[in-house]
Design an enzyme around this catalytic site. Structure first.
Site, PDB file in Angstrom:
ATOM      1  N   HIS A   1      -1.360  -8.310   1.121  1.00  0.00           N
ATOM      2  CA  HIS A   1      -2.601  -8.556   1.859  1.00  0.00           C
ATOM      3  C   HIS A   1      -3.290  -9.779   1.259  1.00  0.00           C
ATOM      4  O   HIS A   1      -3.593  -9.801   0.056  1.00  0.00           O
ATOM      5  CB  HIS A   1      -3.547  -7.358   1.743  1.00  0.00           C
ATOM      6  CG  HIS A   1      -2.999  -6.087   2.324  1.00  0.00           C
ATOM      7  ND1 HIS A   1      -3.221  -5.706   3.627  1.00  0.00           N
ATOM      8  CD2 HIS A   1      -2.239  -5.113   1.760  1.00  0.00           C
ATOM      9  CE1 HIS A   1      -2.621  -4.544   3.849  1.00  0.00           C
ATOM     10  NE2 HIS A   1      -2.023  -4.165   2.733  1.00  0.00           N
ATOM     11  N   LEU A   2      -3.544 -10.780   2.087  1.00  0.00           N
ATOM     12  CA  LEU A   2      -4.253 -11.972   1.627  1.00  0.00           C
ATOM     13  C   LEU A   2      -5.686 -12.047   2.155  1.00  0.00           C
ATOM     14  O   LEU A   2      -6.474 -12.832   1.667  1.00  0.00           O
ATOM     15  CB  LEU A   2      -3.498 -13.233   2.073  1.00  0.00           C
ATOM     16  CG  LEU A   2      -2.139 -13.470   1.399  1.00  0.00           C
ATOM     17  CD1 LEU A   2      -1.420 -14.633   2.065  1.00  0.00           C
ATOM     18  CD2 LEU A   2      -2.294 -13.708  -0.095  1.00  0.00           C
ATOM     19  N   ARG A   3      -6.003 -11.212   3.166  1.00  0.00           N
ATOM     20  CA  ARG A   3      -7.283 -11.273   3.874  1.00  0.00           C
ATOM     21  C   ARG A   3      -7.399 -12.605   4.613  1.00  0.00           C
ATOM     22  O   ARG A   3      -6.389 -13.243   4.917  1.00  0.00           O
ATOM     23  CB  ARG A   3      -8.465 -11.007   2.941  1.00  0.00           C
ATOM     24  CG  ARG A   3      -8.336  -9.737   2.105  1.00  0.00           C
ATOM     25  CD  ARG A   3      -8.074  -8.495   2.895  1.00  0.00           C
ATOM     26  NE  ARG A   3      -8.138  -7.285   2.049  1.00  0.00           N
ATOM     27  CZ  ARG A   3      -7.531  -6.152   2.357  1.00  0.00           C
ATOM     28  NH1 ARG A   3      -6.802  -6.057   3.459  1.00  0.00           N
ATOM     29  NH2 ARG A   3      -7.655  -5.112   1.557  1.00  0.00           N
TER      30      ARG A   3
ATOM     31  N   ASN B   1      -3.472  -6.590   9.074  1.00  0.00           N
ATOM     32  CA  ASN B   1      -4.664  -5.769   9.366  1.00  0.00           C
ATOM     33  C   ASN B   1      -5.959  -6.519   9.054  1.00  0.00           C
ATOM     34  O   ASN B   1      -6.759  -6.123   8.216  1.00  0.00           O
ATOM     35  CB  ASN B   1      -4.610  -4.427   8.625  1.00  0.00           C
ATOM     36  CG  ASN B   1      -4.514  -4.562   7.128  1.00  0.00           C
ATOM     37  OD1 ASN B   1      -3.953  -5.540   6.617  1.00  0.00           O
ATOM     38  ND2 ASN B   1      -5.038  -3.587   6.407  1.00  0.00           N
TER      39      ASN B   1
ATOM     40  N   LYS C   1       3.999  -3.949  11.989  1.00  0.00           N
ATOM     41  CA  LYS C   1       3.460  -2.958  11.077  1.00  0.00           C
ATOM     42  C   LYS C   1       2.849  -1.780  11.835  1.00  0.00           C
ATOM     43  O   LYS C   1       1.992  -1.970  12.697  1.00  0.00           O
ATOM     44  CB  LYS C   1       2.399  -3.599  10.166  1.00  0.00           C
ATOM     45  CG  LYS C   1       1.790  -2.643   9.141  1.00  0.00           C
ATOM     46  CD  LYS C   1       2.840  -2.174   8.131  1.00  0.00           C
ATOM     47  CE  LYS C   1       2.276  -1.121   7.186  1.00  0.00           C
ATOM     48  NZ  LYS C   1       1.338  -1.665   6.206  1.00  0.00           N
TER      49      LYS C   1
ATOM     50  N   HIS D   1       3.443   2.467   7.488  1.00  0.00           N
ATOM     51  CA  HIS D   1       2.535   3.121   6.548  1.00  0.00           C
ATOM     52  C   HIS D   1       2.789   4.620   6.719  1.00  0.00           C
ATOM     53  O   HIS D   1       2.387   5.222   7.713  1.00  0.00           O
ATOM     54  CB  HIS D   1       1.076   2.788   6.851  1.00  0.00           C
ATOM     55  CG  HIS D   1       0.105   3.406   5.900  1.00  0.00           C
ATOM     56  ND1 HIS D   1      -0.591   2.678   4.951  1.00  0.00           N
ATOM     57  CD2 HIS D   1      -0.261   4.700   5.716  1.00  0.00           C
ATOM     58  CE1 HIS D   1      -1.353   3.499   4.238  1.00  0.00           C
ATOM     59  NE2 HIS D   1      -1.164   4.743   4.696  1.00  0.00           N
TER      60      HIS D   1
ATOM     61  N   HIS E   1       5.335   1.141   0.591  1.00  0.00           N
ATOM     62  CA  HIS E   1       4.637   1.621  -0.611  1.00  0.00           C
ATOM     63  C   HIS E   1       4.804   3.127  -0.826  1.00  0.00           C
ATOM     64  O   HIS E   1       3.832   3.883  -0.837  1.00  0.00           O
ATOM     65  CB  HIS E   1       3.155   1.227  -0.588  1.00  0.00           C
ATOM     66  CG  HIS E   1       2.450   1.384   0.737  1.00  0.00           C
ATOM     67  ND1 HIS E   1       2.486   2.534   1.485  1.00  0.00           N
ATOM     68  CD2 HIS E   1       1.682   0.511   1.433  1.00  0.00           C
ATOM     69  CE1 HIS E   1       1.779   2.374   2.573  1.00  0.00           C
ATOM     70  NE2 HIS E   1       1.284   1.147   2.564  1.00  0.00           N
TER      71      HIS E   1
ATOM     72  N   LEU F   1      -4.475   3.626  -0.984  1.00  0.00           N
ATOM     73  CA  LEU F   1      -3.817   4.506  -0.026  1.00  0.00           C
ATOM     74  C   LEU F   1      -2.451   3.922   0.301  1.00  0.00           C
ATOM     75  O   LEU F   1      -2.376   2.745   0.670  1.00  0.00           O
ATOM     76  CB  LEU F   1      -4.659   4.652   1.256  1.00  0.00           C
ATOM     77  CG  LEU F   1      -5.937   5.479   1.110  1.00  0.00           C
ATOM     78  CD1 LEU F   1      -6.766   5.404   2.392  1.00  0.00           C
ATOM     79  CD2 LEU F   1      -5.617   6.936   0.776  1.00  0.00           C
TER      80      LEU F   1
ATOM     81  N   HIS G   1     -10.565  -6.316  -2.254  1.00  0.00           N
ATOM     82  CA  HIS G   1     -11.868  -6.040  -1.651  1.00  0.00           C
ATOM     83  C   HIS G   1     -12.931  -6.587  -2.594  1.00  0.00           C
ATOM     84  O   HIS G   1     -12.761  -6.533  -3.827  1.00  0.00           O
ATOM     85  CB  HIS G   1     -12.103  -4.544  -1.468  1.00  0.00           C
ATOM     86  CG  HIS G   1     -11.178  -3.885  -0.496  1.00  0.00           C
ATOM     87  ND1 HIS G   1     -11.353  -3.959   0.864  1.00  0.00           N
ATOM     88  CD2 HIS G   1     -10.051  -3.144  -0.697  1.00  0.00           C
ATOM     89  CE1 HIS G   1     -10.394  -3.277   1.470  1.00  0.00           C
ATOM     90  NE2 HIS G   1      -9.589  -2.777   0.554  1.00  0.00           N
TER      91      HIS G   1
ATOM     92  N   ALA H   1     -10.193   1.372  -0.102  1.00  0.00           N
ATOM     93  CA  ALA H   1      -8.914   1.640  -0.769  1.00  0.00           C
ATOM     94  C   ALA H   1      -8.148   0.343  -0.965  1.00  0.00           C
ATOM     95  O   ALA H   1      -8.069  -0.490  -0.061  1.00  0.00           O
ATOM     96  CB  ALA H   1      -8.090   2.618   0.061  1.00  0.00           C
TER      97      ALA H   1
END
Length: 348
Positions: free
Chosen positions: A20-22, A46, A104, A141, A179, A224, A256, A268
């Site tokens: 995740h890089l945002r 996401n 995903k 997921h 994961h 999570l 975050h 999470a």
């Protein structure tokens, strides 16, 4: 084979198969930190709004590339966010683009920014059939969202309720069980027939659920799927250090802002992009399995995704260093996993 003399370790440059890089200004820090150690990464979709089309993925990819340091050869491998409305035509366009490497599956409500996720796989069968035809992997997921199921059991229940029935319907669909955190998941991936692999994070190899509560609630260890019992951690360590080639590195590094984590309803995600390879090496070193790490970090993933194994190598030295207390994150700060603590290996 990795080269090691007890004080140094040289391996093929790794890739991160779940990152995740945002988006926005934070890319100026998250992208260089990932590019420091990885050549490629599967980029999670996401965002808000999510990356649901090839066009949005192309735009996001450009923003990532624009944030790279000069001279970096880091390659973002893009994915689509699967929804109830993703069509077979969307999958065809994704395949034709050459830049989409997976779709995903977020069960709606399962994790960060998953509200737009799939409510039932029954809504997606035609799309999944097209993914099977096109050879696009489904990145899952793997947790049920039924509130009556204990949070520590949701991955194991997912295998029985979702994964096994889906694979009976679509036996040639290529699947990544993302994961994984449990003995049940490790065993299923090890023994199942067909096209299945699994990513494993560094934090699930290093920590069990006790780490969430040492000296009080520790929000920066909250992720999570959640950390599990010690017996599950041991099962993961055994899985990644055996000859089974279905397991590969996926950090699930998920930043975050500090205030969003240290909150009455904290987000999470563990942020590990800065020091991921050092965390993995520490985990393998603790069980005396450094000679097995290169398959997990650098070979199994490319083979699963039909990519060439990287040519470059990286070297780590056995040298204590302290993880920073915090890092820049746009206008805010992000707390890395194990902030202020010591690691025994450092990327040279």
């Amino acid at each position: 084979m990795p080269e090691s003399d007890m004080q140094t370790l040289t391996i093929i440059q790794p890739d991160d198969w779940h990152l995740h890089l945002r988006d926005g200004d934070v890319l100026k820090s998250t992208v260089p930190q990932a590019a420091r150690q990885f050549h490629r990464a599967i980029i999670m979709p996401n965002l808000k709004p999510p990356v649901t089309t090839t066009e949005k993925a192309l735009e996001y990819r450009k923003r990532i590339l624009d944030a790279l340091p000069s001279g970096s050869d880091f390659e973002p491998l893009m994915t689509l966010y699967l929804t109830d409305n993703t069509s077979p035509e969307d999958i065809k366009r994704a395949k034709e683009s050459g830049i989409i490497h997976g779709a995903k599956l977020y069960p709606a409500g399962a994790t960060t920014n998953s509200d737009a996720g799939v409510t039932s796989l029954d809504n997606c069968i035609a799309t999944l059939e097209e993914m099977q035809k096109q050879g696009i992997p489904l990145l899952m997921h793997g947790e049920v969202t039924d509130p009556s199921i204990d949070i520590f059991d949701r991955e194991a229940v997912f295998i029985d309720r979702v994964l096994i029935p889906l694979r009976k319907k679509l036996p040639d669909l290529k699947i990544v069980f993302e994961h994984i955190t449990t003995r049940e998941a490790a065993q299923y991936v090890s023994e199942a027939e067909g096209y299945i692999g699994a990513t494993v994070t560094a934090h699930h190899l290093l920590f069990n659920r006790n780490s969430l509560f040492q000296g009080g609630i520790r929000p920066h260890y909250y992720c999570l799927p959640i950390l599990k019992r010690e017996e599950n951690r041991q099962a993961l360590l055994k899985a990644v250090s055996t000859e089974n080639r279905r397991f590969f590195m996926g950090t699930d590094s998920a930043p975050h802002a500090q205030g969003a984590k240290e909150n009455a309803c904290g987000c999470a995600g563990c942020y590990t992009a800065l020091h991921a390879i050092e965390l993995y090496v520490q985990a393998f070193d603790e069980i005396g399995a450094l000679e097995k790490i290169e398959w997990f970090t650098s070979i199994n993933g490319p083979k699963f995704y039909n990519q060439n194994v990287n040519r470059n190598k990286i070297t780590l030295v056995k040298k204590e260093w302290t993880i920073p207390q915090d890092l820049p994150f746009g206008e805010n700060r992000v707390i890395p996993l194990m902030a202020g603590e010591t690691l025994n290996w450092q990327l040279k």
